[in-house]
Motif scaffolding. Structure first.
Motif, PDB file in Angstrom:
ATOM      1  N   ASP A   1     -43.194   8.705 101.980  1.00 27.24           N
ATOM      2  CA  ASP A   1     -43.513   8.974 103.386  1.00 27.24           C
ATOM      3  C   ASP A   1     -42.600   8.205 104.339  1.00 27.24           C
ATOM      4  N   GLN A   2     -41.952   7.146 103.854  1.00 25.04           N
ATOM      5  CA  GLN A   2     -41.082   6.345 104.716  1.00 25.04           C
ATOM      6  C   GLN A   2     -39.619   6.765 104.626  1.00 25.04           C
TER       7      GLN A   2
ATOM      8  N   GLN B   1     -38.176   9.519 105.669  1.00 21.03           N
ATOM      9  CA  GLN B   1     -37.718  10.105 106.930  1.00 21.03           C
ATOM     10  C   GLN B   1     -37.367   9.021 107.945  1.00 21.03           C
ATOM     11  N   ASP B   2     -38.199   7.983 108.043  1.00 22.06           N
ATOM     12  CA  ASP B   2     -37.919   6.892 108.988  1.00 22.06           C
ATOM     13  C   ASP B   2     -36.627   6.166 108.622  1.00 22.06           C
TER      14      ASP B   2
ATOM     15  N   GLN C   1     -33.628   8.332 109.593  1.00 23.10           N
ATOM     16  CA  GLN C   1     -33.377   8.300 111.030  1.00 23.10           C
ATOM     17  C   GLN C   1     -32.771   6.966 111.462  1.00 23.10           C
ATOM     18  N   ALA C   2     -33.219   5.857 110.847  1.00 24.01           N
ATOM     19  CA  ALA C   2     -32.674   4.541 111.203  1.00 24.01           C
ATOM     20  C   ALA C   2     -31.198   4.440 110.816  1.00 24.01           C
TER      21      ALA C   2
END
Length: 303
Positions: A193-194, A196-197, A200-201
């Motif tokens: 779930d992390q 995608q974050d 983007q970072a």
């Protein structure tokens, strides 16, 4: 101007702070390198270093360096002759080029001939780390061919001794030195779930490089950030989205099937109690009372 060790360390700290603010999960093991493109060896190499064309060597300076090495012979503190650049060579490089502490190689650079002086022969420590895997030329020489019809040659690399930063810039500064900062990322604690974050970072970091101050401030526009994780994360995220779509369709199908089963079971119960239902309705019972009577009896029978 030539950079000193303090300026290199300051730039590494500034870039690290900028990446951490992205935010990126930075780990330990950050290192910096100053590298020149491979240069042709004019003299000093053994016959085993020659193929169809003269050998070439990549010269780099890395900080930190000694912590990633095991000293086999020689020393990092041996002084090179005036005008020469002191370097260390790995065991495979020393074997191919015929090097040992005290050996000299003459390289052909755009500034003229440059002499390198071997002070140490080393083995790699933690060979699987990015320190050695990001650029493998110093690890082990390889046969290289630029084009299918061009002559083959041996390509290797040496690393300048820790105190040779100024000497290297003086000797090879006109050949096009590139400076690289490497920052390992810690991703073992992240879940799907992390992803995608993190993607983007990293994207934000590649589109807006961290600012620099001091001697490197005028070069801020030339600073570029890249990560091999971007392609892998993009593939993972697209695959994850496709899987979630299939699961969503499966869930919807299960809901429809479940609803049909419940409806069919209800109709079967009603059909089985049709005579009783008709009698109760004839006596004036409401639908609620009829349903309570029928389903209550079925529940007691099941118990």
């Amino acid at each position: 101007r030539a950079l000193n060790q303090d300026q290199v360390d300051q730039s590494a700290s500034e870039i690290g702070l900028g990446l951490a603010a992205a935010p990126l999960p930075l780990g330990s093991g950050q290192w910096t390198s100053l590298t020149v493109r491979p240069l042709v060896v004019e003299a000093g190499a053994a016959a085993t270093a020659y193929a169809e064309a003269p050998p070439q060597l990549e010269v780099s300076w890395r900080s930190p360096f000694t912590g990633y090495t095991r000293l086999v012979t020689g020393s990092f503190t041996t002084k090179a002759p005036p005008g020469a650049l002191a370097v260390a060579a790995t065991v495979p490089t020393a074997a191919r080029f015929g090097l040992h502490p005290g050996s000299k190689l003459v390289l052909d650079s755009p500034n003229g001939l440059v002499t390198i002086f071997v002070t140490a022969v080393i083995r790699t420590r933690d060979p699987g780390s990015t320190f050695w895997q990001q650029d493998t030329d110093p690890v082990k020489p390889t046969i290289t061919q630029m084009k299918p019809n061009s002559p083959r040659y041996w390509l290797g690399g040496v690393v300048a001794d820790p105190d040779q930063l100024a000497v290297m810039q003086s000797a090879l500064g006109g050949t096009g030195l590139n400076i690289h900062w490497e920052y390992p990322l810690v991703t073992g604690h992240l879940n799907a779930d992390q992803a995608q974050d993190l993607y983007q970072a990293i994207n934000r970091a590649t589109m807006a490089a961290p600012p620099l101050t001091g001697a490197l401030a005028p070069s801020e526009g030339a600073l570029a950030v890249s990560s091999p994780l971007l392609q892998d994360l993009a593939l993972f995220i697209s695959t994850q989205a496709a899987v979630e779509t299939v699961l969503l369709l499966l869930f919807v199908s299960l809901i429809v099937v479940g609803s049909a089963v419940i409806l069919l079971a209800g109709r079967m119960i009603v059909a089985r109690r049709e005579d009783e239902l008709t009698l109760l309705r004839a006596r004036g019972g409401s639908l609620r009372q009829v349903a309570a009577r029928i389903f209550g009896r079925d529940r007691r029978a099941a118990e």
